[in-house]
Design an enzyme around this catalytic site. Structure first.
Site, PDB file in Angstrom:
ATOM      1  CG  ASP B 331      -6.945  -2.355  -5.266  1.00 39.30           C
ATOM      2  OD1 ASP B 331      -7.027  -3.163  -6.201  1.00 39.30           O
ATOM      3  OD2 ASP B 331      -7.917  -1.792  -4.752  1.00 39.30           O
ATOM      4  CG  ASP B 523     -10.238  -0.323  -0.824  1.00 39.52           C
ATOM      5  OD1 ASP B 523     -10.039  -1.469  -0.379  1.00 39.52           O
ATOM      6  OD2 ASP B 523     -11.035  -0.086  -1.738  1.00 39.52           O
ATOM      7  CG  ASP B 527      -7.650  -4.371  -1.647  1.00 38.49           C
ATOM      8  OD1 ASP B 527      -8.215  -5.102  -2.480  1.00 38.49           O
ATOM      9  OD2 ASP B 527      -7.441  -3.172  -1.824  1.00 38.49           O
TER      10      ASP B 527
END
Lengths: 123, 642
Positions: B331, B523, B527
């Site tokens: 990410d 994190d 997500d």
């Protein structure tokens, strides 16, 4: 003549081992004793777990007491892989484990080397 | 009941005369009393040291089970009983075989138990980190209370050199805190009012007060302990095959031993003694101990070591999956980048541009405003009071600063056009995917401020290290392509997938999975679906509950280098499991035929004593090999030159 006897005995012995260890031997499941505040069950550890299957009621705090009679180091730990429990069982002393019964399902337990198995059913 | 250690010592003492007798035999030396002395010594060993094996073997047998004790008991009892028969009928005895086997096996068990304690002590060490008590401020008085009595909301005083009792937030004072024991971060971290502190970490120089936020089982340490415990008791899928083999192993070995005896005695016309010795050797060598402990010990050491580094591996399944991963998806925001926009460039007179900008933004809650204010604070520029504050929709804000009409916003705020110099600088900054704002007074530009979410210092070296290890790296982001590519090129990532809506991240991961197994690094807060979809979900930093729930691997530190360490460690641990299993299998597949006398024609035979020694060594080597994971090199540079 002696050799023939030995041969026949050997074959018979092999047959017996096959039947004794691999044959189907039913073991009964035992339900925990239910009280107002919780439930408890006893498991005797001697050459395996007796009973091998313990049934617990979902949602009621449970105590599972292991009593190890067997001197073997094979059985000196009991492991519940799904619950993160890996406890030492002192010989000839009752060892009580608190079981979280919030989630129903079947939970295996085993000795430290995963050779002896037992099952916990929460429903 | 005697301990294994005492049984071993007993067995050793009674075996020594037998050893002297065996060595002395070729030179004509014999123990006084001859075979009868051997009988007495061995009987003592059988009755005291070997008795628990027999007891356990019998108990198992009654339950239709068999274990290693079955093999030890059958092997030694056979040797012993035959020798008694031989003694009474004046034949050659082999009491020492039974005695030595028992001694060796007990030695193996004793050493194995000690090593296993070393392997599993990671949890114990973590628990020991906990503070014993805390100084709680109650009714204006500081009282020392045991840890268990600390409640959420309590205000706790921490003095220099004291341990922080629970998780919480500093409300007064500041200090430097050594968090290495929980996060693995070797540098002390400075903390001030509003910062979070972690229970079990060590305060170094300052005194501060903090409010307890999480106590008992909710603290980060308690959660780590829980996770490590679960990981250590979990099973790797590779173990399932082993368990199936172990289930049928012992009875099969017994059958093999009977067959060995019969073939030698009936068909090959060997003597009764030799046939029996071959059969006993088969029983003794075949103990599946090494197979049984190969996986659990490696798993314990591997997960225990990683926990010390601030890397939590959830279970054996994750460990095995981490070994197959080919693609690593990151990410962007908060994972590769810091997650907080930062002022990167100021064009024009720095002092006046920054002061004007800070004054205008002081009241704003825009994320870009936070970046400007942070920069102003760092440069020790103080904001001036403003009047006539006005937000201009889609353009920026205006206000009167120091008696002049000032503005901050996009180029539309400027009367006319920017100077060609500023315009070209603006274009250059925008090409680097930076957000550029214009600062000015009276409709004329004073200068520009460029703001960007910058990559973490650890991102670039981590990506380099991953690529060197052959992983394909992908960055996933909701940002536009240009911003994403600018960051990607800074850290050297292979592919960029931009413009992904937060809800679609999991779908993108699933698509990538069709090509190769995927690890997703995020994190953990927004997500979670992508983390659970990926073959291995790696949740970074924060140590939040959600991260711990959804990640297969949880990194406590916010350092991307830990992704490299985690994958390396997972791979090493899994390889160790495979190596252990391989040797355990080899040992048995070679050992049994040799013991059965298959190679007797070549002069290669295995006496029961040697079989016993071999068995002890195989278990020991499996545990020792697992313990080596503690010292194996991880080859990641932990420190990045600042």
């Amino acid at each position: 003549m002696i050799k023939l006897t030995v041969l026949l005995t050997a074959v018979a012995l092999i047959g017996f081992i096959g039947w004794w260890f691999f044959g189907h031997h039913e073991t009964a499941a035992v339900a925990a004793k239910i009280e107002k505040t919780g439930q408890d069950a006893q498991v005797l550890v001697s050459g395996g777990y007796a009973p091998e299957t313990v049934v617990l009621k979902q949602g009621l705090p449970a105590k599972l007491t292991f009593l190890r009679k067997d001197p073997s180091t094979c059985l000196d730990h009991v492991v519940f892989p799904d619950m993160g429990i890996n406890d030492f069982l002192p010989q000839d002393q009752a060892h009580t484990i608190d079981i979280d019964t919030t989630k129903p399902g079947e939970y295996e337990f085993a000795c430290g080397m995963n050779m002896f198995h037992g099952k916990l059913i929460i429903k | 009941m005697m301990t294994v250690r005492n049984r071993f010592i007993f067995s050793l003492i009674f075996s020594l005369p037998l050893l002297v007798n065996m060595i002395g035999m070729p030179f004509g030396f014999m123990l006084p009393g001859g075979d009868w002395t051997q009988f007495v010594l061995t009987s003592a060993i059988m009755a005291v040291a070997a008795w628990p094996f027999i007891q356990s073997a019998w108990a198992s047998f009654r339950h239709h089970h068999a274990n290693m004790d079955t093999l030890v008991a059958i092997g030694t009892v056979t040797a012993y009983l035959y020798s008694v028969y031989a003694l009474l009928t004046n034949r050659a005895v082999f009491f020492e075989s039974a005695a030595f086997v028992i001694t060796f096996i007990l030695l193996g068990q004793y050493l194995e138990a000690r090593m296993k304690d070393t392997a599993s002590n990671a949890v114990g060490k973590l628990m020991d980190l906990q503070a014993k008590d805390a100084e709680v401020v109650r009714n204006g008085q500081t009282v020392r209370v045991p840890l268990a009595e600390v409640k959420v909301g309590d205000v706790i005083r921490v003095r220099p050199g004291q341990k922080i009792a629970v998780d919480g937030e500093i409300i007064e004072g500041s200090s430097t805190i050594d968090e290495s024991m929980v996060t693995g971060e070797s540098m002390p971290v400075s903390k001030k009012v509003g910062d979070k502190v972690i229970g079990a970490t060590m305060n170094s120089n300052g005194t501060f007060l903090f409010r307890a936020g999480k106590v008992g089982d909710d603290t980060l340490l308690a959660q780590i302990v829980e996770m490590v415990k679960k990981a250590q008791t979990s099973h790797a899928p590779i173990q399932k095959t082993v368990d199936k083999i172990a289930d049928i192993f012992v009875p099969v070995v017994l059958i093999a031993a009977i067959a060995t005896f019969t073939v030698w005695y009936v068909f090959l016309n060997a003597s009764l003694v030799n046939s029996l010795l071959f059969a006993v050797s088969v029983v003794i060598i075949a103990c599946p101990c090494a197979l049984g402990i190969a996986t659990p010990t490696a798993l314990m050491v591997g997960t225990g070591r990683s926990a010390k580094l601030g890397i939590l591996i959830k279970n054996g399944e994750v460990l095995e999956a981490a070994n197959t991963v080919k693609t690593i998806v990151f990410d962007k925001t908060g994972t590769i980048t810091v997650g907080k926009p930062k002022v990167t460039d100021i064009i024009g007179d720095e002092q006046s541009v920054l002061q004007t900008a800070a004054s205008l933004e002081a009241a704003s809650e825009h994320p870009l405003a936070a970046a400007i204010l942070a920069e102003a604070k760092a440069a020790q520029v103080t904001a001036a009071p403003v009047t006539n504050f006005q937000a201009v929709e889609g353009q920026g804000v205006t206000a009167t600063v120091n008696g002049q009409a000032a503005f901050i916003g996009n180029t539309k705020m400027v009367h006319g056009t920017l100077s060609p110099d500023l315009q070209s600088q603006m274009n250059a900054l925008q090409k680097e995917a930076k957000t550029v704002v214009v600062v000015g007074v009276k409709g004329a530009a004073l200068g520009l401020i460029a703001i960007q979410d910058t990559p973490k210092a650890s991102s670039a070296p981590a990506i380099v290290a991953l690529k060197k290890r052959g992983y394909h790296t992908v960055m996933l982001t909701g940002d536009n392509q240009r911003v994403a590519e600018a960051i990607a090129s800074q850290v050297g990532i292979d592919d960029v997938i931009a413009d992904v809506l937060p809800g679609d991240k999991a779908a993108v991961v699933a698509k990538l999975q069709k090509e190769a197994p995927v690890a997703f690094v995020g994190d953990g807060i927004n997500d979670a679906p992508a983390l659970t979809t990926a073959d291995v979900g790696i949740a970074m930093g924060s140590g939040t509950d959600i991260a711990i729930e959804s990640g297969g691997i949880v990194l406590i530190k916010n350092d991307l280098m830990d992704v490299v360490t985690a994958l390396t460690l997972a791979r090493k641990t899994f390889n160790r499991i495979r190596l252990n299993l391989f040797w355990a299998f080899i040992y048995n597949t070679l050992g049994i035929p040799i013991a059965a006398g298959l190679f007797a024609g070549l002069g290669l035979i295995l006496s029961p004593e040697l079989a016993g020694l071999g068995m002890a060594l195989s278990s020991l080597s499996a545990v020792a090999s697992s313990l080596l994971l503690n010292t194996t090199k991880l080859q990641t540079k932990q420190k990045i030159a600042a």
